[in-house]
Design a protein around this motif. Structure first.
Motif, mmCIF file in Angstrom:
data_model
loop_
_atom_site.group_PDB
_atom_site.id
_atom_site.type_symbol
_atom_site.label_atom_id
_atom_site.label_comp_id
_atom_site.label_asym_id
_atom_site.label_seq_id
_atom_site.Cartn_x
_atom_site.Cartn_y
_atom_site.Cartn_z
ATOM 1 N N VAL A 177 -6.851 -26.470 -5.148
ATOM 2 C CA VAL A 177 -8.259 -26.461 -5.542
ATOM 3 C C VAL A 177 -8.886 -25.070 -5.458
ATOM 4 C CG1 VAL A 177 -8.706 -28.883 -4.999
ATOM 5 C CG2 VAL A 177 -8.944 -27.164 -3.207
ATOM 6 N N LEU A 178 -8.291 -24.161 -4.685
ATOM 7 C CA LEU A 178 -8.772 -22.774 -4.611
ATOM 8 C C LEU A 178 -7.574 -21.836 -4.720
ATOM 9 C CD1 LEU A 178 -11.527 -22.477 -1.821
ATOM 10 C CD2 LEU A 178 -11.773 -22.053 -4.266
ATOM 11 N N ASP A 179 -7.567 -21.003 -5.747
ATOM 12 C CA ASP A 179 -6.467 -20.074 -5.989
ATOM 13 C C ASP A 179 -7.002 -18.650 -5.843
ATOM 14 O OD1 ASP A 179 -4.305 -18.625 -6.800
ATOM 15 O OD2 ASP A 179 -4.028 -19.675 -8.709
ATOM 16 N N MET A 180 -6.681 -18.026 -4.699
ATOM 17 C CA MET A 180 -7.132 -16.667 -4.414
ATOM 18 C C MET A 180 -5.910 -15.798 -4.128
ATOM 19 S SD MET A 180 -10.291 -17.927 -2.002
ATOM 20 C CE MET A 180 -10.521 -16.337 -1.208
ATOM 21 N N GLY A 181 -4.924 -15.867 -5.033
ATOM 22 C CA GLY A 181 -3.682 -15.155 -4.830
ATOM 23 C C GLY A 181 -3.790 -13.675 -5.117
ATOM 24 N N GLY A 182 -2.716 -12.967 -4.774
ATOM 25 C CA GLY A 182 -2.644 -11.541 -5.037
ATOM 26 C C GLY A 182 -2.949 -10.698 -3.820
ATOM 27 N N VAL A 183 -2.524 -9.439 -3.881
ATOM 28 C CA VAL A 183 -2.872 -8.457 -2.849
ATOM 29 C C VAL A 183 -4.206 -7.850 -3.270
ATOM 30 C CG1 VAL A 183 -2.153 -6.368 -1.652
ATOM 31 C CG2 VAL A 183 -0.442 -8.022 -2.410
ATOM 32 N N HIS A 184 -5.248 -8.153 -2.534
ATOM 33 C CA HIS A 184 -6.593 -7.777 -2.987
ATOM 34 C C HIS A 184 -7.497 -7.501 -1.801
ATOM 35 C CE1 HIS A 184 -7.751 -11.854 -1.816
ATOM 36 N NE2 HIS A 184 -6.799 -12.339 -2.608
ATOM 37 N N ASP A 185 -8.637 -6.914 -2.088
ATOM 38 C CA ASP A 185 -9.671 -6.759 -1.070
ATOM 39 C C ASP A 185 -10.280 -8.130 -0.771
ATOM 40 O OD1 ASP A 185 -9.333 -3.999 -0.867
ATOM 41 O OD2 ASP A 185 -10.678 -3.623 -2.564
ATOM 42 N N VAL A 186 -11.251 -8.158 0.136
ATOM 43 C CA VAL A 186 -11.825 -9.434 0.563
ATOM 44 C C VAL A 186 -12.444 -10.184 -0.613
ATOM 45 C CG1 VAL A 186 -13.588 -10.507 2.010
ATOM 46 C CG2 VAL A 186 -12.255 -8.603 2.896
ATOM 47 N N SER B 110 0.815 -1.217 0.000
ATOM 48 C CA SER B 110 0.000 0.000 0.000
ATOM 49 C C SER B 110 0.844 1.260 0.000
ATOM 50 C CB SER B 110 -0.931 -0.001 1.226
ATOM 51 O OG SER B 110 -1.826 -1.079 1.163
ATOM 52 N N GLY B 111 1.947 1.265 0.746
ATOM 53 C CA GLY B 111 2.756 2.473 0.866
ATOM 54 C C GLY B 111 3.591 2.798 -0.351
ATOM 55 N N CYS B 112 3.721 1.882 -1.291
ATOM 56 C CA CYS B 112 4.603 2.118 -2.436
ATOM 57 C C CYS B 112 3.855 2.601 -3.677
ATOM 58 C CB CYS B 112 5.383 0.843 -2.760
ATOM 59 S SG CYS B 112 6.469 0.356 -1.398
ATOM 60 N N GLU B 113 2.556 2.381 -3.726
ATOM 61 C CA GLU B 113 1.653 3.046 -4.680
ATOM 62 C C GLU B 113 2.009 2.840 -6.150
ATOM 63 O OE1 GLU B 113 1.657 7.103 -3.445
ATOM 64 O OE2 GLU B 113 0.506 6.705 -1.628
ATOM 65 N N TYR B 114 2.508 1.666 -6.534
ATOM 66 C CA TYR B 114 2.681 1.453 -7.958
ATOM 67 C C TYR B 114 2.081 0.119 -8.420
ATOM 68 C CZ TYR B 114 7.036 -0.870 -6.364
ATOM 69 O OH TYR B 114 7.972 -1.630 -5.717
ATOM 70 N N TYR B 115 0.915 -0.187 -7.853
ATOM 71 C CA TYR B 115 0.194 -1.362 -8.320
ATOM 72 C C TYR B 115 -1.285 -1.161 -7.992
ATOM 73 C CZ TYR B 115 -1.075 -3.182 -3.783
ATOM 74 O OH TYR B 115 -1.649 -3.347 -2.560
ATOM 75 N N ASN B 116 -2.127 -1.922 -8.636
ATOM 76 C CA ASN B 116 -3.560 -1.918 -8.342
ATOM 77 C C ASN B 116 -3.928 -3.212 -7.621
ATOM 78 O OD1 ASN B 116 -4.094 0.561 -9.660
ATOM 79 N ND2 ASN B 116 -4.080 -0.509 -11.638
ATOM 80 N N LYS B 117 -4.729 -3.099 -6.579
ATOM 81 C CA LYS B 117 -5.181 -4.291 -5.874
ATOM 82 C C LYS B 117 -6.070 -5.124 -6.784
ATOM 83 C CE LYS B 117 -5.183 -3.474 -0.942
ATOM 84 N NZ LYS B 117 -5.989 -3.612 0.261
ATOM 85 N N GLN B 118 -5.799 -6.412 -6.865
ATOM 86 C CA GLN B 118 -6.658 -7.291 -7.647
ATOM 87 C C GLN B 118 -6.315 -8.747 -7.388
ATOM 88 O OE1 GLN B 118 -5.799 -6.928 -11.963
ATOM 89 N NE2 GLN B 118 -4.186 -5.530 -11.321
ATOM 90 N N LEU B 119 -7.307 -9.595 -7.608
ATOM 91 C CA LEU B 119 -7.108 -11.027 -7.528
ATOM 92 C C LEU B 119 -6.158 -11.466 -8.636
ATOM 93 C CD1 LEU B 119 -8.239 -13.643 -6.097
ATOM 94 C CD2 LEU B 119 -9.859 -13.768 -7.995
ATOM 95 N N GLU B 120 -5.197 -12.319 -8.307
ATOM 96 C CA GLU B 120 -4.244 -12.776 -9.306
ATOM 97 C C GLU B 120 -3.997 -14.270 -9.147
ATOM 98 O OE1 GLU B 120 0.236 -11.857 -11.014
ATOM 99 O OE2 GLU B 120 -0.434 -10.907 -9.172
ATOM 100 N N LYS B 121 -4.489 -15.047 -10.089
ATOM 101 C CA LYS B 121 -4.281 -16.489 -10.053
ATOM 102 C C LYS B 121 -2.931 -16.837 -10.681
ATOM 103 C CE LYS B 121 -9.174 -17.760 -10.059
ATOM 104 N NZ LYS B 121 -10.217 -18.630 -10.664
#
Length: 376
Positions: free
Chosen positions: A231-240, A97-108
């Protein structure tokens, strides 16, 4: 004459008491055999709720699940213009969050389909460009000098008999607020320890009922394996994000992430000799932290209840984090030992005891009546 009449009455009342006692024994045996038959029928019909109840697991009980936490130190924000983007991201895995060069999103696709020889996820990159640099995830679930350290803990899952649900809910999930390792990090100024990972596992014996399900709601990365397969891939820096898996009657596992339609995960259970659900979770930025998990209709493998230090019965999942290869065999679970020693005898004993007490009451009343008549 009166003495003979009193003796006759006593014999009659004594006979009634004896008949009541014999009836109590017969009813106890009959009730016990019926209960055993009912439990056997329940086992055949694949209903974990009744099996659990017969084994002494009551509605509202707490089930202890051992968990390993890894406190993570915050990585420095590296200027993406000083290095190429990929190297910059590889140098930073915790605190975004503090580095501000990416968008939060789910990433499989951040981890491989199978666990490694140590039963840990393997970082393979990601589907987004540039990827998140997870080629090396060693620090995530291992202690690495200066970057991570481990702590043992317990998650308390509540048991609800209706539907055989085991659930854990924590909308503000900060399990390592009191540890010292990363207390001085710049991301922890609000009193919460934001950067951590955790792993836990729950053995179960598949019922192939078509109603077995596991659900998880969390931010950030969450990976769920059955056996050693993803069986469940919920990777990435993301919201709930919410994910769920279903075990079909033919053993195929279907998964849904973030509200998508259920699809075949590529994993099939082929036998009912026991398996294991492994959950790996990471909170990688200084925003909110939430973690909820629920098992529904699954025949979880539990150890026998034991007396805790507080003097209360404690039920534990049959899993040892120090031995991740362990899968509890059939028979080690209280779920599969309802026959005759725990729940069933108790039911029969209560019925029998009530009738025995009633029989004794009749005998005492008979003696009282005779004594009263003698005094007259």
């Amino acid at each position: 004459m009166k003495k003979k009449q009193n003796t006759k009455k006593f014999r009659i009342l004594g006979g009634i008491a004896l008949a009541g006692f014999v009836g109590a024994v017969l009813l106890s045996i009959f009730g016990l055999s019926n209960t055993v038959k009912e439990i056997k029928d329940v086992a055949v019909s694949k209903t974990p709720t009744a099996i659990l109840a017969s084994a002494g697991v009551q509605d509202g009980r707490a089930i202890s699940v051992p968990v390993l936490y890894y406190d993570q130190r915050a990585d420095e924000c590296i200027n993406a213009y000083d290095l190429n983007m990929k190297k910059a991201l590889e140098s930073r895995q915790f605190e975004w969050s503090g580095c501000e060069y990416y968008n939060k999103q789910l990433e499989k696709g951040l981890v491989g389909f199978e666990l490694d020889d140590d039963y840990l996820p393997v970082g393979v990159g990601g589907q987004l460009l540039p990827d998140r640099g997870l080629g090396d995830m060693t620090r995530w679930f291992s202690a690495v000098d200066g970057k991570s350290t481990s702590y043992a803990g317990v998650l308390q899952f509540g048991y609800r008999a209706d539907g055989a649900e085991f659930s854990f809910y924590k909308n503000e999930f900060y399990p390592l607020d009191d540890v010292e390792f990363s207390k001085g990090d710049f991301v922890n100024t609000d009193g919460h320890n934001h950067l951590f990972t955790m792993s836990f596992a729950v053995p179960f014996t598949p019922l192939f009922s078509g109603e077995e399900m596991f659900e998880v709601r969390a931010d950030d990365d969450t990976f769920v394996f059955v056996g050693n397969k993803l069986v469940l891939d919920m990777g990435g820096v993301h919201d709930v994000v919410t994910g769920a898996l279903q075990i079909r009657e033919n053993g195929e596992i279907y998964e849904s992430v973030d509200g998508e339609d259920f699809a075949y995960s590529g994993v099939t259970l082929t036998a009912d000799d026991g398996s294991i659900v492994r959950i790996f979770h990471a909170d990688r930025d200084s925003d909110d932290s939430e973690f909820n998990a629920k098992f529904t209709g699954m025949n979880l493998t539990l150890r026998d209840t034991k007396l805790s230090k507080e003097g209360e019965d404690e039920i534990q999942v049959a899993y040892d984090p120090s031995d991740p290869s362990y899968v509890a065999p059939l028979g080690e679970s209280v779920i599969f030992r309802p026959s005759g020693t725990k729940g069933l005898i108790v039911v029969a004993t209560i019925e029998g005891a009530m009738l025995v007490v009633f029989s004794v009451f009749i005998v005492l009343m008979a003696k009282y009546l005779m004594t009263s008549k003698r005094k007259k």
